[in-house]
Scaffold this active site. Structure first.
Site, mmCIF file in Angstrom:
data_model
loop_
_atom_site.group_PDB
_atom_site.id
_atom_site.type_symbol
_atom_site.label_atom_id
_atom_site.label_comp_id
_atom_site.label_asym_id
_atom_site.label_seq_id
_atom_site.Cartn_x
_atom_site.Cartn_y
_atom_site.Cartn_z
ATOM 1 N N SER A 180 1.300 -14.022 11.703
ATOM 2 C CA SER A 180 1.260 -12.694 12.448
ATOM 3 C C SER A 180 0.106 -11.917 11.854
ATOM 4 O O SER A 180 0.065 -11.587 10.815
ATOM 5 C CB SER A 180 2.678 -11.882 12.468
ATOM 6 O OG SER A 180 3.770 -12.679 12.805
ATOM 7 N N ASP A 198 5.696 -4.717 6.188
ATOM 8 C CA ASP A 198 5.765 -5.642 7.349
ATOM 9 C C ASP A 198 6.184 -5.492 8.725
ATOM 10 O O ASP A 198 6.517 -6.192 9.488
ATOM 11 C CB ASP A 198 6.021 -7.270 6.613
ATOM 12 C CG ASP A 198 5.428 -7.534 5.528
ATOM 13 O OD1 ASP A 198 4.309 -7.441 5.448
ATOM 14 O OD2 ASP A 198 6.111 -8.316 4.650
ATOM 15 N N ASN A 223 -2.888 -6.388 8.578
ATOM 16 C CA ASN A 223 -2.532 -7.470 7.636
ATOM 17 C C ASN A 223 -2.143 -8.877 8.307
ATOM 18 O O ASN A 223 -1.761 -8.909 9.423
ATOM 19 C CB ASN A 223 -1.195 -6.919 6.775
ATOM 20 C CG ASN A 223 -0.638 -7.774 5.931
ATOM 21 O OD1 ASN A 223 -1.291 -8.539 5.136
ATOM 22 N ND2 ASN A 223 0.756 -8.025 5.882
ATOM 23 N N HIS A 241 0.321 -11.905 7.967
ATOM 24 C CA HIS A 241 1.702 -12.173 7.190
ATOM 25 C C HIS A 241 2.035 -13.557 7.549
ATOM 26 O O HIS A 241 1.931 -13.798 8.741
ATOM 27 C CB HIS A 241 2.569 -11.257 7.606
ATOM 28 C CG HIS A 241 4.088 -11.451 6.943
ATOM 29 N ND1 HIS A 241 4.164 -10.844 5.679
ATOM 30 C CD2 HIS A 241 5.089 -11.933 7.400
ATOM 31 C CE1 HIS A 241 5.404 -11.333 5.348
ATOM 32 N NE2 HIS A 241 5.976 -11.999 6.431
ATOM 33 N N LEU A 301 0.823 -1.182 0.180
ATOM 34 C CA LEU A 301 -0.040 -0.155 0.046
ATOM 35 C C LEU A 301 0.812 1.296 0.069
ATOM 36 O O LEU A 301 1.942 1.437 0.693
ATOM 37 C CB LEU A 301 -0.885 0.060 1.367
ATOM 38 C CG LEU A 301 -1.948 -0.994 1.214
ATOM 39 C CD1 LEU A 301 -2.663 -0.729 2.533
ATOM 40 C CD2 LEU A 301 -2.942 -0.921 0.039
HETATM 41 C C1 GRF Z 1 -1.723 -16.185 3.240
HETATM 42 O O1 GRF Z 1 -0.993 -17.252 3.704
HETATM 43 C C2 GRF Z 1 -1.425 -14.732 3.687
HETATM 44 O O2 GRF Z 1 -0.724 -14.726 4.827
HETATM 45 C C3 GRF Z 1 -0.297 -14.413 2.466
HETATM 46 O O3 GRF Z 1 -1.283 -14.889 1.429
HETATM 47 C C4 GRF Z 1 -1.935 -15.971 1.579
HETATM 48 C C5 GRF Z 1 -3.398 -15.986 1.219
HETATM 49 O O4 GRF Z 1 -4.220 -16.950 1.223
HETATM 50 N N1 GRF Z 1 -0.008 -12.952 2.409
HETATM 51 P P1 GRF Z 1 -5.743 -16.712 0.909
HETATM 52 O O5 GRF Z 1 -5.832 -16.020 -0.473
HETATM 53 O O6 GRF Z 1 -6.524 -16.255 1.995
HETATM 54 O O7 GRF Z 1 -6.169 -18.398 0.799
#
Ligand code: GRF
Length: 210
Positions: free
Chosen positions: A133, A142, A104, A106, A90
């Site tokens: 997290s 992050d 978010n 992560h 962003l």
């Molecule tokens: C998740 O593991 C998130 O942490 C990462 O991308 C993945 C997204 O999974 N940034 P989904 O699209 O919710 O299945």
């Protein structure tokens, strides 16, 4: 009390989105999803939004993204932006403007392994523990205050297995963080946050449920 209005930003499968919707349906989270926004027109998560009659929009992150997003947020009094697998950074203008209102998920135990390919990094480093997290989003990638983490002991260094395990953790911690936000338990204060009025120095560790 006014119900929290949220926008969920996605880029891919949207399984976290689906899990948030289930948690709203079960009554665990009292929130309205105003819209799902994707930067990727092929994101499977867009079908999930459609199946649940949630408005969705595809935004080109290269052009006037900040203007379009803030226009939607401001005109509709959006309280919370949830990045649930949103793979774009962003712009600072957005993270500054909505400071404390963006979270978010992560897939790592931040501050370890910021950025992309966290599972590969864990495999390469043969980390003993891995996890996920939820953090407030700031202009530092992050790097915002970490609200909650869930971790597990890595026993198989296989990317697919790790991905599955991390998703299971995400499905537990993201709804909890959203619930805390919605119920005003957590408030971002600079590079820290408070929980029920008490400033916390480190993230809350979530004990995983099987
Ligand atoms: C998740 O593991 C998130 O942490 C990462 O991308 C993945 C997204 O999974 N940034 P989904 O699209 O919710 O299945």
């Amino acid at each position: 009390m006014k119900k929290t209005k949220a926008i969920i930003l996605i880029s891919g499968n949207g399984t976290n989105l689906s899990n948030i919707i289930e948690n709203i349906k079960s009554g665990f989270i009292k929130m309205d999803i105003f819209m799902v926004i994707s930067n990727n027109s092929k994101a499977k998560g867009l079908n999930i939004a459609e199946n649940h009659n949630i408005a969705s929009m595809i935004i080109d992150t290269n052009e006037s993204f900040d203007y379009v997003l803030s226009d939607i947020v401001d005109k509709n009094n959006i309280d919370l932006l949830i990045l649930a697998g949103f793979m774009k950074i962003l712009p600072k203008i957005i993270t500054d403007k909505y400071d404390g209102k963006i979270i978010n998920i992560h897939p790592s135990l931040l501050p370890k392994h910021k950025g992309l390919d966290t599972h590969k990094k864990v495999i390469k480093a043969k980390d003993k523990f891995h996890g996920a997290s939820v953090h407030y989003v700031t202009s530092e990638l992050d790097g915002g205050p970490i609200i909650i983490q869930g971790k597990y002991k890595v026993d198989q260094y296989d990317e697919e297995i790790i991905k599955k395990n991390i998703h299971m953790i995400e499905y537990q911690i993201l709804p909890i963080a959203i619930k805390w936000f919605v119920e005003n338990n957590i408030v971002k204060l600079g590079n820290k946050f408070s929980f029920n009025g008490e400033i916390l120095e480190c993230p809350i560790e979530h004990i995983l449920k099987n």
